[in-house]
Scaffold this active site. Sequence first.
Site, PDB file in Angstrom:
ATOM      1  N   LYS B  76     -11.410   1.243 -11.096  1.00 14.23           N
ATOM      2  CA  LYS B  76     -11.828  -0.137 -10.807  1.00 14.23           C
ATOM      3  C   LYS B  76     -13.348  -0.214 -10.854  1.00 14.23           C
ATOM      4  CE  LYS B  76     -11.064  -3.686  -7.185  1.00 14.23           C
ATOM      5  NZ  LYS B  76     -10.353  -3.973  -5.909  1.00 14.23           N
ATOM      6  N   SER B 151      -7.238  -7.948  -5.778  1.00 13.99           N
ATOM      7  CA  SER B 151      -8.394  -7.939  -6.660  1.00 13.99           C
ATOM      8  C   SER B 151      -8.344  -6.827  -7.704  1.00 13.99           C
ATOM      9  CB  SER B 151      -9.669  -7.783  -5.824  1.00 13.99           C
ATOM     10  OG  SER B 151      -9.690  -6.497  -5.208  1.00 13.99           O
ATOM     11  N   SER B 175      -5.321  -5.695  -1.930  1.00 16.93           N
ATOM     12  CA  SER B 175      -5.842  -5.700  -3.305  1.00 16.93           C
ATOM     13  C   SER B 175      -5.267  -4.611  -4.199  1.00 16.93           C
ATOM     14  CB  SER B 175      -7.370  -5.587  -3.298  1.00 16.93           C
ATOM     15  OG  SER B 175      -7.935  -6.845  -3.029  1.00 16.93           O
TER      16      SER B 175
END
Lengths: 488, 477
Positions: B76, B151, B175
């Site tokens: 990420k 997210s 997330s």
Amino acid sequence: MIEERKEILDKYQLVVGLEVHAQQLTKSKAYAGDKNEYGSLPNSNTSPLTLGHPGTLPRFNRKVVDYAIRIGLATGCELTREMNFARKNYFYADLPKGYQITQDTTPICTGGEVYVKDENGQDKRIGITRIHIEEDAGKSIHDQDPYNTLVDLNRAGVPLLEIVSEPDIRSLEEAYNYLAEIRRLVRYLDICDGNMEEGSLRCDANVSVMLKGATEFGNRCEVKNMNSLRNVQRAIEHEMKRQIHILENGGKIDQETRSFDAITGTTFTLRSKEDAHDYRYFPEPDLQPLVLHDQDIETVKKAMPPLPRELYNKYTEKLGLSEYDANVLIDSKPIALYFEELTAHTKNYKAAANWVMGEIKSYLNQTATSIEKFPIKPTEMAGLIAIIDEDLISNSIATQQVFPKMLENPGRSAKEIAESENLLQQSDDTWLKGIAEEALAAFPDKVQAYKNGNKGLLGLFMGEIMKKSDRKANPKMASEILRKLLEE
Amino acid sequence: MTTYRSLQEIRKDLTAGSITLTQLVESYLSNIDASSDLNIFLEVFGEEALERAKEIEAKWQAGTAGRLAGAVIAIKDNICYAGHRVGASSKILEGFESLFTSTALQRLIDEDAIVIGRVNCDEFAMGGSNENSAYGNVKNPLDPEFVPGGSSGGSAAAVAADCCLISLGSDTGGSIRQPASFCGIVGAKPTYGRISRHGLIAFASSFDQIGPFAHSAEDAGLAMEIMSGQDHMDTTSSSVDVTPLSEAKLPKKLKIGFVKECLDSEAINSEVRDRHSALIEQLKSEGHEVEAVSLKELDYLVPTYYVLTTAEASSNLSRYDGIHYGHRSPEATDIESTYRKSRTEGFGPEVKRRIMLGTFVLNAGYYDAYYAKAQKVRRVIKEKTDAFFEKYDLLLSPTTPHTAFKFGAKSDDPIQMYLEDIFTVHANLSGNPAVSVPLFKHSNGLPFGTQIMAPVFKEAEMMQVAHNLMNTVALKG
């Protein structure tokens, strides 16, 4: 600045509280491994953590706690056993994270005290509200580039102790003495070098005035940017007069933050109450709460150096020294420690004090040497004092001949030097009598004059004895013998 | 290339010689290329990954390869990797390169994982749909009209689209688990403090944890195990010993609780509720003890979470000020305008909203009403959760009330978007580990997951249960 008349100033009572920031002498920063070092090249003592790079986390330097415990113990504070760190949020170019890691609701020390002399020389207690751990910001430099502000982050993250006093200070002298005492204390404790010019010790003053006899404090102003003891006193004095002038002219004091201008000796508004920062304190989530165990405190306690006030009391009460002597001796820790060791080996405290304050200090001053490098060990100094006390040498032989030789021959005892240099004074009655008779024989007319009443001639005969004895005659005994001979 | 579903399959083929690591990396690179319209990758480390493949091949031959040799991973865009850009999908960090590698990632690399790229996410990990990235939406590989969740939307999509075997995300309020549910894969959040946060760009420090995505519970479990353990760079990381997956101890009959209020919630989709009711019945029939428990505070979870996380975020994001690194507005003329303009231009609307909210709740005048109160609620939830796990081995709920939604469906209504987190924020508030297990397929064709929450530091047992549930084939729709 309008100078108020004395009788107007005398109507008012000054009330001051001081906040002292002391940079700690740790090797590394409070939450990063970077060096804590003054005077390095700009931005050389930095790392991603100090620069506030994304993904970095603070790591607590345990030494910082030990230092805080030291000052807490020295000021009789209560030590907080479980504490949080807090973030103090504000934007500034030299604050890379956008917040300082500090302590808010759980300062490590609370409720202590410091004793200082008031203007009448009396002991005055100044309460310590709290002492907490904080990190310093970097430095913004506005005067080296015509267009830009330069930022040096070497100082960012350096550990600070913030020492907050109660508003107990009532005069300029007390303010000065309090700050001097705090500076001496942090130096004794080896936690801060106390250098106000370099900014390693900084002070903000909360100043207000009220009519004498009033019970409610007036509105206060916080004054910043004073970089010497003297300037703290000047700033407070100016601020006091400014406030009295406003009040005398029917005005009121706005609570605000002011800055001191050392060139004009005046203060000016930095920000008003309306512009006061809201620092949005909240618990620092990146650090665990810190717990102090008995053991942590005991360890620090065991290693505590003697404190100036303890030494002062000891010197004046137990050693019988004057307040003046005691003050001179404790002013610098290394000198005090030397004196401490010296008094462990001699009981003639007054002589020890005189040697330290006299010959030793002047040697240190003349040669710009620190006491740590002074060549004569306290035990050897005690030996010198001992042979004077035993009448083996006179004071003048000691200062003029033995002491300089001891400086040149570190490790040799005073007695050895006196013996090998043939400086031991003669106390042999018969020998002294012989010398005295010789001396008198050299001045028969003067002897007659003495006998006729000119007692002042004794000095002349003594001088002659000293000359003939190579200054080794025991002066006390020689003068007794002389008197006897002259009165025969 | 065969579509690999586990590291074990890859290592079997590597041993058999039916594939080389280079071929494996090449095939992932071609999948990345083929799925570029999903906007998953912000940067592909192609050359580097191929070089690493060569190195590890040599180690493989020598028999010295690490436990993750064969695992190709994506990270990420909020996980630091030395010498690589990292930006939290925000304009404010455009061009920023990290000087160090996060501990979690380093531990994977040390076991010979190959990093293939950096993936998109919601800006500063704030969002539940990956619609808040400065670099555009990530599309759900299962149906590009739908969001992948957020997210960590890019991380979930990367695994779901077979662009890598394992990916790393971060989970502050769901997330990892929510996008795992939306994309039909496993996504796990460990106990708070289990994995070092050193090198994770902070959103809300007392909530954030790095965690893995994978197709299989074993792979997610293995990656989590390797990343776990104390790290002196993160003083909030725990010194509790890491239990290897292989040493998970599970009782034959589990005591499972499910939160009554979750299934009774009006917000929940009826099919999601029904399938979970059926799951409960099935678990009972297998001999497990399953009971309804009450969490009256359920309605307070989301508000509490948003007060506390925005407060922390408002402070954590103060460092992005245009002074030291990252975006500085070309219009800036002095310090005030440097801050105002750089931050106005650099942050997206959701990040600004949360900074404003967080600044508000920490304001001296409102602190007690919001932040202090939310802290108290958090403590109550933690105590209730601890008490709950004294009685039960697991807490079961849907991961999300719905399946993935379409782009724009909730983006105009932040409150609706925030309520998506209703089942997931619990584990972040209490600090417990939780995993989303891909068990179901909705009649709308989209997957949805079951969330298992476990006692603190029981990651190995939790992943074992996830594995067992996935093997209960009958449940797969």
